[in-house]
Design an enzyme around this catalytic site. Structure first.
Site, PDB file in Angstrom:
ATOM      1  CB  ILE A  27      31.778   1.283 -28.283  1.00  0.00           C
ATOM      2  CG1 ILE A  27      32.892   0.346 -29.601  1.00  0.00           C
ATOM      3  CG2 ILE A  27      31.093   0.117 -27.744  1.00  0.00           C
ATOM      4  CD1 ILE A  27      33.730  -0.348 -28.880  1.00  0.00           C
ATOM      5  N   GLY A  28      31.847   3.728 -30.916  1.00  0.00           N
ATOM      6  CA  GLY A  28      32.536   4.821 -31.391  1.00  0.00           C
ATOM      7  C   GLY A  28      32.181   5.255 -32.810  1.00  0.00           C
ATOM      8  N   GLY A  40      33.661   7.931 -35.984  1.00  0.00           N
ATOM      9  CA  GLY A  40      34.854   8.849 -36.647  1.00  0.00           C
ATOM     10  C   GLY A  40      34.523   9.200 -37.889  1.00  0.00           C
ATOM     11  N   GLY A  41      35.398  10.020 -38.422  1.00  0.00           N
ATOM     12  CA  GLY A  41      35.434  10.507 -39.808  1.00  0.00           C
ATOM     13  C   GLY A  41      35.435   9.042 -40.848  1.00  0.00           C
ATOM     14  CB  VAL A  92      34.538   1.516 -33.058  1.00  0.00           C
ATOM     15  CG1 VAL A  92      35.183   0.382 -32.267  1.00  0.00           C
ATOM     16  CG2 VAL A  92      35.693   2.215 -33.967  1.00  0.00           C
ATOM     17  CE  LYS A  96      38.451   3.091 -38.159  1.00  0.00           C
ATOM     18  NZ  LYS A  96      39.647   3.730 -38.381  1.00  0.00           N
ATOM     19  CG  ASP A 123      45.171  10.812 -37.529  1.00  0.00           C
ATOM     20  OD1 ASP A 123      45.743  11.896 -37.358  1.00  0.00           O
ATOM     21  OD2 ASP A 123      44.114  10.310 -37.604  1.00  0.00           O
TER      22      ASP A 123
END
Length: 490
Positions: A182-183, A185-186, A190, A205, A299
């Site tokens: 579903i996701g 990132g760097g 996820v 994750k 962040d």
């Protein structure tokens, strides 16, 4: 056939990340060269020169139609990339074979060998005559030390297994089953998943192998993850569990319905002032809680603020979180550059004021749809954070309520001592406008949790058990919890 070997690998001129592989076939005094056109999605993440060297290090294996390549339940030492032909995958249950999948050129079999998984979960046979590129797990491990970029190959393979494998056992992370990605990132990927017993939806994750195989980073991460898992606040994503498998770490979190703030800002022309104040206050509530525990997020930006469909706001991704006063060199992940505080850039200790600075940039973006600077190059953005003062005569500022204007100008001061010292000061600053807009600050009250257990014993065991229970109760009390004992007749 006396010998077959890979002679050369060159890029295909027709497709990206496809290769022309020259194979020498030596029979007696005769050498014949065969060329294969090979495409493999798992190599897409590698620099081209690394992909060439990786393929050159592999050996060529041939299997005739019907040959068993991998045996279910047997220890796996090698993994294979299918160069030519079709492989069949089946599972054996009570002497009955169930066909699961058919795999062709560019696919991987025996991937468990990459991750030191002990046995195969299925049989693999040659559906047709097949040619395979082969490497042992141990050889890959040594090669990855020489070529660290190969860690991204592991991540690509694992993402495919967890999101696409037709073998349910391959999609289990501890007691959680993975359903889909579903996701991305760097620092991680996820997935959506579920608790295998409770059927409770979760977000999982996975850290990339580049991160998880860095000994320094992973030790810091484990320590922080344990702290983050203890946090319990309605405006912070809840971490349920941490699992280690496939040479990486998985963080099991509550599954959220909705969208991240950056996705919302991309798809709406403008957020209402009421919604902006509401989001800001909810983020402040979560930050205040984390800061009181000594945890700095590091962040804060629209990607890490999640807006649920019921209006609740959650701070997510504490992957860069650190203790107050820490110096962290791992802050420059994609996206963070736009929101980073001057002290992070300078490598100085961080505290609450670093998150407050990032929050100020985020709120300005909610208000205007833009960053508070016009530059786009990385070095110019860093210079702005360090040196450039914001123009308070900006047209957007003139139209803001005074409380919000004061809030923004104070959050983005270059010198930490000139910002708000604590989030509670921001909440106090925004309280008048929140009241005018009838936005209530929810009261977060800690709730007691209860756990039940039954102890079944015989009469003659009672005296010894009483001693054990008293010792156990003392240890429980040391944590701040309490043990209540009730007696029942069987």
């Amino acid at each position: 056939m006396d010998k077959e070997m890979i002679k050369n690998v060159v890029p295909s001129h027709t497709e990206t990340f496809c290769f022309l592989i020259d194979i020498d076939e030596i029979e007696g005094q005769t050498t014949r060269i065969f060329q294969h056109h090979f495409c493999c999605r798992f190599l897409d993440s590698l620099p081209q020169e690394i992909a060439y060297e990786f393929i050159k290090k592999m050996s060529l294996k041939k299997f005739a139609k019907g040959d068993r390549i991998i045996h279910q339940g047997k220890k796996l030492e090698n993994f294979y990339l299918i160069l030519k032909g079709i492989c069949g995958v089946n599972v054996e249950r009570a002497d009955i074979f169930y066909d699961i999948d058919k795999l062709g050129s560019g696919e991987i079999i025996g991937a468990e060998a990459l991750f030191n998984e002990k046995v195969s979960t299925a049989h693999v046979h040659a559906e047709t005559d097949v040619e395979l590129l082969c490497m042992s797990g141990k050889q890959f491990e040594k090669l990855a030390l020489e070529m660290p970029d190969l860690k991204s190959f592991m991540t690509s393979v694992l993402v495919h297994i967890l999101s696409s494998s037709k073998l349910p056992d391959n999609r289990m992370i501890g007691k959680y089953s993975v359903t889909n990605e579903i996701g991305h990132g760097g620092a991680g990927i996820v997935f959506k998943g579920a608790h295998s017993v409770l059927n409770m939806p979760v977000a999982i994750k996975m850290l990339t192998h580049e991160m998880s195989m860095d000994p320094d980073f992973i030790e810091l991460f484990r320590n922080e993850a344990k702290t983050i898992a203890l946090m319990n606040h309605p405006n912070i994503v809840k971490v349920y569990d941490i699992e280690e498998a496939y040479k990486t770490i998985f963080i099991i979190m509550e599954y959220l319905e909705g969208a991240t703030l950056d996705n919302v800002l991309e798809n709406v022309e403008k957020l209402s002032l009421e919604r902006i104040i509401d989001i800001t206050i909810q983020v402040c509530n979560g930050l205040e809680y984390a800061h009181n525990l000594g945890i700095i997020h590091q962040d804060i930006n629209p990607r890490n603020i999640f807006l649920q469909s019921d209006g609740r706001v959650k701070i997510i991704d504490f992957g860069l979180a650190c203790r107050r006063g820490s110096v962290d060199s791992n802050f420059l992940f994609p996206g963070s550059l736009h929101y980073i505080s001057p002290e992070q850039i300078q490598g100085n200790p961080v505290d609450e004021r670093s998150d407050i600075y990032s929050l100020g940039i985020t709120v300005y973006e909610m208000l205007t749809g833009e960053k508070p600077y016009k530059v786009t190059e990385g070095k110019d953005i860093l210079k702005w954070h360090l040196e450039e003062d914001f123009d308070s005569a900006n047209i957007y500022m003139e139209n803001l309520p005074v409380e919000l204007r004061n809030f923004f100008m104070k959050t983005i001061m270059k010198e930490p001592s000139e910002r708000y010292a604590r989030v509670s000061e921001i909440l106090k600053e925004l309280d008048p406008i929140a009241k005018r807009l009838k936005i209530e600050r929810p009261c977060f009250c800690r709730q007691n949790q209860m756990m039940g257990m039954f102890l079944v014993f015989q009469e003659e065991q009672q005296l010894l058990l009483k001693k054990y229970i008293e010792e156990f109760s003392r240890k429980i009390s040391e944590t701040g919890a309490s043990l209540k004992v009730m007696r029942f007749e069987d």
